[in-house]
Design an enzyme around this catalytic site. Structure first.
Site, PDB file in Angstrom:
ATOM      1  CG  PHE A 158      -1.941  -1.126   1.148  1.00  0.00           C
ATOM      2  CD1 PHE A 158      -3.033  -1.070   0.301  1.00  0.00           C
ATOM      3  CD2 PHE A 158      -1.759  -2.260   1.910  1.00  0.00           C
ATOM      4  CE1 PHE A 158      -3.937  -2.125   0.218  1.00  0.00           C
ATOM      5  CE2 PHE A 158      -2.648  -3.318   1.844  1.00  0.00           C
ATOM      6  CZ  PHE A 158      -3.746  -3.252   0.997  1.00  0.00           C
ATOM      7  CE  LYS A 212      -2.253  -1.951  -4.594  1.00  0.00           C
ATOM      8  NZ  LYS A 212      -0.920  -1.562  -4.322  1.00  0.00           N
ATOM      9  CG  ASN A 216      -4.748   1.290  -5.344  1.00  0.00           C
ATOM     10  OD1 ASN A 216      -4.482   1.848  -4.282  1.00  0.00           O
ATOM     11  ND2 ASN A 216      -3.814   0.802  -6.137  1.00  0.00           N
ATOM     12  CB  CYS A 268      -1.550   2.399  -8.558  1.00  0.00           C
ATOM     13  SG  CYS A 268       0.217   2.193  -8.335  1.00  0.00           S
TER      14      CYS A 268
END
Ligand code: UGA
Length: 466
Positions: A158, A212, A216, A268
């Site tokens: 992260f 994850k 995001n 990302c």
């Protein structure tokens, strides 16, 4: 002290290795020998590193006695307790994460590993990838006629670029997953070397992989929400900064990642929102909120572009604009999915001439490599031939853009600033106003003649009282 091998010396692998080497023996494997040579050179003070990350080189030097860098698989996998995979998962042409590097790393492990160990994937991947990794390793072991006890789990990362070392030292949480309880315990103990138990979030493998994407995508959706709201603010004369404060102090909402602008960028958010959207679709689940966030992120760049264009009566041909900031955020040389670069391309296509500045010299080097027409770069913020400039466009929130030296800008032939990140601070805004500048931003148009009360009242009467 454990023996840790990290596969991949990129934005995730290298900072992680430098950090963990404070307590463990860490071997970093990367098939590209140039990278290995470069990082060794950096440690010896001979050359710059290929990754620019605050505090990274210092950490590498401090911990060099516990760090090995190699492009030999056999050396890398000689005696690990843990092997972490930290290779890229770039989007493929369908917007899905390309798992070929992860699969290659898994096969490489299976080809040479000679002992029991725990393999953990750190790369951002679709749920289920750890099972794929397990299968690839076992396929290779079978070919060799070997059998080792290898558990595979996941531990998504992260950290953010620019604050990676700080994020590694004081993470909000460490999420890790493994379906094998013994391996999960071993991972818990590994992380307890450095972090308080309250920060550790062990879970099942697929949940950790999905966490994850979820983190995001939630941050990206939140930004798209605020960016869209800024467009509405522009319409009615509200100030999105005031709204940020007004909602951010609600603890349920929180202050972070509320800053509106002309879109989120980087390697990302765009990639991961797209990847989870695809994963949902392929799994038969329509992730409508995330799809809307993706669309909004495209629309908001267009909104900012049109705002600039309209200022010049719809004609950018021959206009000279200074672009301040091309890195996808402040303090980075990384241009991947940079909204500023996206905007530059549109301005340039529409006939504008651009003088581009960024405080990070490598960002300018990378920008030059794009080979865009009608763009020149400039190494000094106030040396952008200002007397010929028709407007400044702020593309990221670098410190020096927040409080610009207005006295150096008064020579501009058209005194306009388009602040795509709403980053110019209040005292500087007053200076701008006093010096006859027009300042346009995303949802904070301080030069607008306040709220058009009459227009709003007529609108409400017509639309809400019939
Ligand atoms: C992001 C996440 O923040 C990390 O937690 C994650 O580990 C990382 O992706 C990853 O998946 O590897 P990063 O892409 O380095 O980190 O950058 P951020 O600081 O999150 O910024 C992303 C974009 O959002 C930038 O364009 C930034 O300008 C924008 N942003 C951020 C805003 O527009 N407003 C804000 O309030 C915050």
């Amino acid at each position: 002290m454990k023996n840790v091998t990290i596969m991949g010396a990129g934005y995730v692998g290298l900072p992680t290795a430098a950090h963990w080497a404070s307590q463990h023996n860490v071997t970093v494997y990367d098939p590209f020998n140039d990278k290995i040579k470069c990082v060794k050179g950096t440690i010896e003070g001979k050359n710059d590193n290929y990754i620019h990350e605050k505090g990274l080189d210092e950490k590498l030097r401090n911990n060099k006695s516990r760090l090995i860098f190699t492009s030999s698989l056999e050396n890398a996998l000689e005696n690990p307790d843990f092997v972490f995979i930290a290779v890229g998962t770039p989007p493929n042409n369908k917007g899905r994460a390309d798992l070929s590097y992860v699969a290659q790393a898994a096969s490489d492990i299976g080809k040479v590993i000679n002992k029991d160990c725990i393999v953990v994937n750190k790369s951002t991947v679709p749920p289920g990838t750890a099972y794929l990794v397990e299968e690839k390793i076992n396929d290779e072991l079978k070919k060799r006629g070997e059998q080792y006890n290898i558990s595979v789990g996941s531990c998504p990362e992260f950290m953010a670029e620019g604050t990676a070392m700080e994020n590694l030292r004081t993470p909000d949480r460490i999420v890790f997953g493994c379906d094998n309880p013994k391996a999960l315990d071993a991972l818990t103990n590994f992380f307890l070397y450095q972090h308080d138990r309250s920060r550790l979030v062990p879970m099942r493998t697929v949940s950790s992989e999905l966490t994850k994407y979820a983190a995001n995508s939630m941050l990206a959706s939140r930004l798209s929400f605020m960016n869209e709201l800024s467009i509405l603010c522009d319409e009615i004369g509200a100030d999105v900064k005031e709204i940020e404060r007004g909602i951010g102090l609600d603890f349920r909402i929180g202050k972070k990642f509320l800053k509106a602008g002309f879109g989120y960028g980087g390697s990302c958010f765009g990639k991961d929102t797209m990847a989870i959207s695809q994963f949902g679709r392929l799994s038969g689940v329509d992730l409508g909120v995330i799809n809307a966030a993706i669309k909004a992120n495209g629309d908001v760049v267009d909104h900012f572009f049109q705002k600039i264009r309209q200022h010049y009566a719809g004609n950018l041909s021959g206009r000279n604009l200074a672009i301040w900031g091309v890195g996808f955020k402040a303090g980075t040389d990384d241009l991947r999915d940079s909204r500023s670069v996206e905007l530059v391309k549109r301005l340039e296509r529409d006939g504008a001439n651009l003088v581009v500045y960024d405080p990070v010299p490598m960002a300018l080097t990378n920008f030059n490599q794009l080979g865009l027409a009608n763009c020149v770069t400039c190494n000094e913020q106030y040396d952008t031939a200002l007397e010929k400039i028709d407007g400044i466009v702020i593309g990221n929130e670098a410190m020096s853009f927040r409080d610009p030296d207005i006295s150096k800008l008064t020579v501009m032939r058209n005194k306009v600033i388009f602040d795509g990140k709403n980053c110019v601070v209040e005292p500087a805004l007053n200076d701008l106003r006093e010096n006859g500048f027009i300042y346009k931003s995303m949802g904070k148009d301080i030069m607008a003649a306040c709220v058009d009360k009459n227009k709003l009242v007529r609108f409400l009467e017509e639309e809400y009282m019939s």
